[in-house]
Design a protein around this motif. Structure first.
Motif, PDB file in Angstrom:
ATOM      1  N   ASP A 203       0.694  -1.262  -0.130  1.00 41.92           N
ATOM      2  CA  ASP A 203      -0.071   0.093  -0.040  1.00 41.92           C
ATOM      3  C   ASP A 203       1.022   1.469   0.120  1.00 41.92           C
ATOM      4  O   ASP A 203       0.443   2.081  -0.667  1.00 41.92           O
ATOM      5  N   ARG A 204       1.996   1.201   0.670  1.00 43.95           N
ATOM      6  CA  ARG A 204       2.724   2.248   0.798  1.00 43.95           C
ATOM      7  C   ARG A 204       3.794   2.615  -0.310  1.00 43.95           C
ATOM      8  O   ARG A 204       4.796   3.528  -0.461  1.00 43.95           O
ATOM      9  N   ARG A 205       3.499   1.745  -1.330  1.00 40.86           N
ATOM     10  CA  ARG A 205       4.565   1.750  -2.583  1.00 40.86           C
ATOM     11  C   ARG A 205       3.870   2.205  -3.662  1.00 40.86           C
ATOM     12  O   ARG A 205       4.373   2.144  -4.709  1.00 40.86           O
ATOM     13  N   VAL A 206       2.542   2.551  -3.626  1.00 42.34           N
ATOM     14  CA  VAL A 206       1.468   2.969  -4.508  1.00 42.34           C
ATOM     15  C   VAL A 206       2.194   4.347  -5.338  1.00 42.34           C
ATOM     16  O   VAL A 206       2.032   4.471  -6.590  1.00 42.34           O
ATOM     17  N   GLY A 207       2.746   5.301  -4.413  1.00 39.28           N
ATOM     18  CA  GLY A 207       3.514   6.469  -4.725  1.00 39.28           C
ATOM     19  C   GLY A 207       4.463   6.020  -5.609  1.00 39.28           C
ATOM     20  O   GLY A 207       4.688   6.901  -6.717  1.00 39.28           O
ATOM     21  N   ASP A 208       5.239   4.969  -5.845  1.00 40.89           N
ATOM     22  CA  ASP A 208       6.376   4.860  -6.548  1.00 40.89           C
ATOM     23  C   ASP A 208       5.728   4.518  -8.247  1.00 40.89           C
ATOM     24  O   ASP A 208       6.407   5.232  -9.011  1.00 40.89           O
ATOM     25  N   VAL A 209       4.604   3.917  -8.204  1.00 44.74           N
ATOM     26  CA  VAL A 209       3.885   3.660  -9.519  1.00 44.74           C
ATOM     27  C   VAL A 209       3.076   4.986  -9.970  1.00 44.74           C
ATOM     28  O   VAL A 209       3.315   5.108 -11.287  1.00 44.74           O
ATOM     29  N   VAL A 210       2.799   5.701  -9.202  1.00 43.87           N
ATOM     30  CA  VAL A 210       2.412   7.341  -9.553  1.00 43.87           C
ATOM     31  C   VAL A 210       3.362   7.999 -10.169  1.00 43.87           C
ATOM     32  O   VAL A 210       2.999   8.715 -11.013  1.00 43.87           O
ATOM     33  N   GLU A 211       4.498   8.147  -9.424  1.00 42.54           N
ATOM     34  CA  GLU A 211       5.574   8.900  -9.843  1.00 42.54           C
ATOM     35  C   GLU A 211       5.982   8.469 -11.406  1.00 42.54           C
ATOM     36  O   GLU A 211       6.380   9.184 -12.253  1.00 42.54           O
ATOM     37  N   LEU A 212       6.077   7.165 -11.523  1.00 46.60           N
ATOM     38  CA  LEU A 212       6.159   6.571 -12.923  1.00 46.60           C
ATOM     39  C   LEU A 212       5.459   6.901 -13.917  1.00 46.60           C
ATOM     40  O   LEU A 212       5.688   7.394 -15.066  1.00 46.60           O
ATOM     41  N   ALA A 213       3.866   6.884 -13.624  1.00 48.18           N
ATOM     42  CA  ALA A 213       3.011   7.256 -14.405  1.00 48.18           C
ATOM     43  C   ALA A 213       3.069   8.843 -14.773  1.00 48.18           C
ATOM     44  O   ALA A 213       2.926   9.295 -15.899  1.00 48.18           O
ATOM     45  N   ARG A 214       3.458   9.587 -14.044  1.00 50.43           N
ATOM     46  CA  ARG A 214       3.663  11.080 -13.996  1.00 50.43           C
ATOM     47  C   ARG A 214       4.568  11.501 -15.170  1.00 50.43           C
ATOM     48  O   ARG A 214       4.556  12.139 -15.854  1.00 50.43           O
ATOM     49  N   TYR A 215       5.749  10.599 -14.678  1.00 52.82           N
ATOM     50  CA  TYR A 215       7.020  10.932 -15.823  1.00 52.82           C
ATOM     51  C   TYR A 215       6.569  10.293 -17.190  1.00 52.82           C
ATOM     52  O   TYR A 215       6.803  11.211 -17.982  1.00 52.82           O
ATOM     53  N   ALA A 216       5.810   9.264 -17.243  1.00 49.38           N
ATOM     54  CA  ALA A 216       5.599   8.689 -18.674  1.00 49.38           C
ATOM     55  C   ALA A 216       4.705   9.786 -19.424  1.00 49.38           C
ATOM     56  O   ALA A 216       4.834   9.734 -20.662  1.00 49.38           O
ATOM     57  N   TYR A 217       3.915  10.555 -18.771  1.00 51.93           N
ATOM     58  CA  TYR A 217       2.843  11.136 -19.211  1.00 51.93           C
ATOM     59  C   TYR A 217       3.377  12.890 -19.459  1.00 51.93           C
ATOM     60  O   TYR A 217       2.747  13.503 -19.934  1.00 51.93           O
ATOM     61  N   ASP A 218       4.483  12.974 -18.637  1.00 54.25           N
ATOM     62  CA  ASP A 218       5.130  14.342 -18.660  1.00 54.25           C
ATOM     63  C   ASP A 218       6.054  14.353 -19.710  1.00 54.25           C
ATOM     64  O   ASP A 218       6.626  15.453 -20.003  1.00 54.25           O
ATOM     65  N   ASN A 219       6.709  13.374 -20.177  1.00 48.23           N
ATOM     66  CA  ASN A 219       7.940  13.413 -21.145  1.00 48.23           C
ATOM     67  C   ASN A 219       7.906  12.489 -22.229  1.00 48.23           C
ATOM     68  O   ASN A 219       6.894  11.451 -22.163  1.00 48.23           O
ATOM     69  N   GLY A 220       8.724  12.683 -23.162  1.00 49.74           N
ATOM     70  CA  GLY A 220       8.624  11.804 -24.306  1.00 49.74           C
ATOM     71  C   GLY A 220       7.671  12.173 -25.169  1.00 49.74           C
ATOM     72  O   GLY A 220       6.999  13.132 -25.361  1.00 49.74           O
ATOM     73  N   GLU A 221       7.386  10.928 -25.997  1.00 50.92           N
ATOM     74  CA  GLU A 221       6.513  11.175 -27.338  1.00 50.92           C
ATOM     75  C   GLU A 221       4.776  10.940 -26.723  1.00 50.92           C
ATOM     76  O   GLU A 221       4.750  10.262 -25.820  1.00 50.92           O
ATOM     77  N   GLY A 222       4.197  11.580 -27.549  1.00 43.42           N
ATOM     78  CA  GLY A 222       2.735  11.362 -27.327  1.00 43.42           C
ATOM     79  C   GLY A 222       2.155  10.408 -28.049  1.00 43.42           C
ATOM     80  O   GLY A 222       2.572   9.298 -28.303  1.00 43.42           O
ATOM     81  N   ARG A 223       0.851  10.328 -28.470  1.00 44.50           N
ATOM     82  CA  ARG A 223       0.259   9.355 -29.211  1.00 44.50           C
ATOM     83  C   ARG A 223       1.049   9.081 -30.601  1.00 44.50           C
ATOM     84  O   ARG A 223       1.596   9.894 -31.382  1.00 44.50           O
ATOM     85  N   LYS A 224       0.549   7.916 -30.987  1.00 41.17           N
ATOM     86  CA  LYS A 224       1.302   7.254 -32.232  1.00 41.17           C
ATOM     87  C   LYS A 224       0.564   7.894 -33.373  1.00 41.17           C
ATOM     88  O   LYS A 224      -0.527   8.463 -33.167  1.00 41.17           O
ATOM     89  N   PRO A 225       0.937   7.796 -34.552  1.00 46.14           N
ATOM     90  CA  PRO A 225       0.242   8.467 -35.766  1.00 46.14           C
ATOM     91  C   PRO A 225      -1.187   7.790 -35.906  1.00 46.14           C
ATOM     92  O   PRO A 225      -2.066   8.675 -36.393  1.00 46.14           O
ATOM     93  N   ASP A 226      -1.328   6.599 -35.540  1.00 48.13           N
ATOM     94  CA  ASP A 226      -2.676   5.895 -35.591  1.00 48.13           C
ATOM     95  C   ASP A 226      -3.617   6.129 -34.421  1.00 48.13           C
ATOM     96  O   ASP A 226      -4.611   5.687 -34.401  1.00 48.13           O
TER      97      ASP A 226
END
Length: 278
Positions: A203-226
């Protein structure tokens, strides 16, 4: 040079006569030194060392479910198969006869019965265990250390903070996307996927996953052409959907939803498609 061989981007950077190639220096302000060290390691050995988890000292044990779980007691060994008693008069008569006069099948049965009664089955299990656990490489040999350090990590206690491990894989993936290093992209995704498969979601490691999700959606590529979800984001949002019964009820998850954006769109699409509930 190994780095130049990773992609045409680095080949051009090293060999095209630009200022960086003449000065033999380049600065990546968007990359941490540890991540670049892992990239250089990848350039030479096509693998990279996974960072270690950090100790979350700020977290105190608040529930029995998050504490160190007691190991389950070993299952009792199965009772040995019942061995039929031999008729002693018959056995004595067989032993008194010359071996040449006793059928081979009878000799084999007597021998087998004797071995089973003397505990040979236990010896066989001990031999198998010894054989299975045999090691020829010592733990301090370079090849052994390199292999162990490159394998995806798994956690065993709630205070083991896996955010550095998650983000290291994600940042290397983003770096490889930007520099067109497709094998490194796939390797980083593979290691992140394997880490998530082994990750015990305290339960106390959920924040680790949240930080991963936040990074994935704040950085890098957006949607693919399709219009489909980019690979890193797809991996993370599908993991959260799979674990929605735990993550969805955690207080660390609410701010991520409140931030809105593409994550919320992707998350609710999966929830609706799979008919999942929080």
């Amino acid at each position: 040079m190994a780095v130049a061989a990773t992609s045409w981007h680095f080949h051009a950077l090293v060999n095209n006569g630009m200022a960086q190639s003449r000065e033999r220096s380049v600065e990546y302000s968007d990359m941490e030194p540890g991540d670049f060290a892992r990239f250089v390691e990848y350039a030479y050995r096509r693998d990279y060392t996974v960072p270690h988890w950090t100790l979350d000292n700020a977290v105190s044990v608040t529930s029995e479910s998050d504490g160190d779980e007691e190991e389950a007691p070993p299952e009792p060994e199965a009772e040995p198969e019942a061995i039929p008693e031999l008729d002693q008069e018959w056995l004595a008569s067989m032993r008194s006869r010359p071996a040449a006069d006793v059928p081979l099948s009878t000799l084999a049965f007597i021998s087998s019965n004797k071995k089973r009664k003397s505990g040979k089955s236990r010896t066989s299990r001990s031999l198998r265990k010894s054989f299975d656990e045999r090691e020829y490489l010592t733990s301090d040999e370079p090849s052994t250390i390199m292999l162990a350090d490159s394998l995806p990590k798994e956690n065993s206690k709630p205070e083991q903070n896996f955010t550095p491990i998650f983000l290291a894989h994600a940042r290397l993936y983003t770096f490889a996307c930007m520099r067109l290093i497709d094998p490194l992209k796939r390797l980083a995704l593979h290691k992140l996927h394997q880490t998530l498969l082994k990750f015990k979601l305290y339960d106390r490691r959920v924040g680790d996953v949240v930080e991963l999700a936040r990074y994935a959606y704040d950085n890098g590529e957006g949607r693919k052409p399709d219009g489909s979800i980019e690979d890193l984001r797809k991996l993370v949002v599908e993991y959260i959907a799979c674990e929605v019964s735990t993550i969805g009820k955690h207080e660390a998850f609410a701010p991520l939803l409140q931030e809105g954006g593409e994550f919320v769109v992707d998350f609710w699409r999966i929830i609706a498609k799979e008919n999942l509930s929080l």
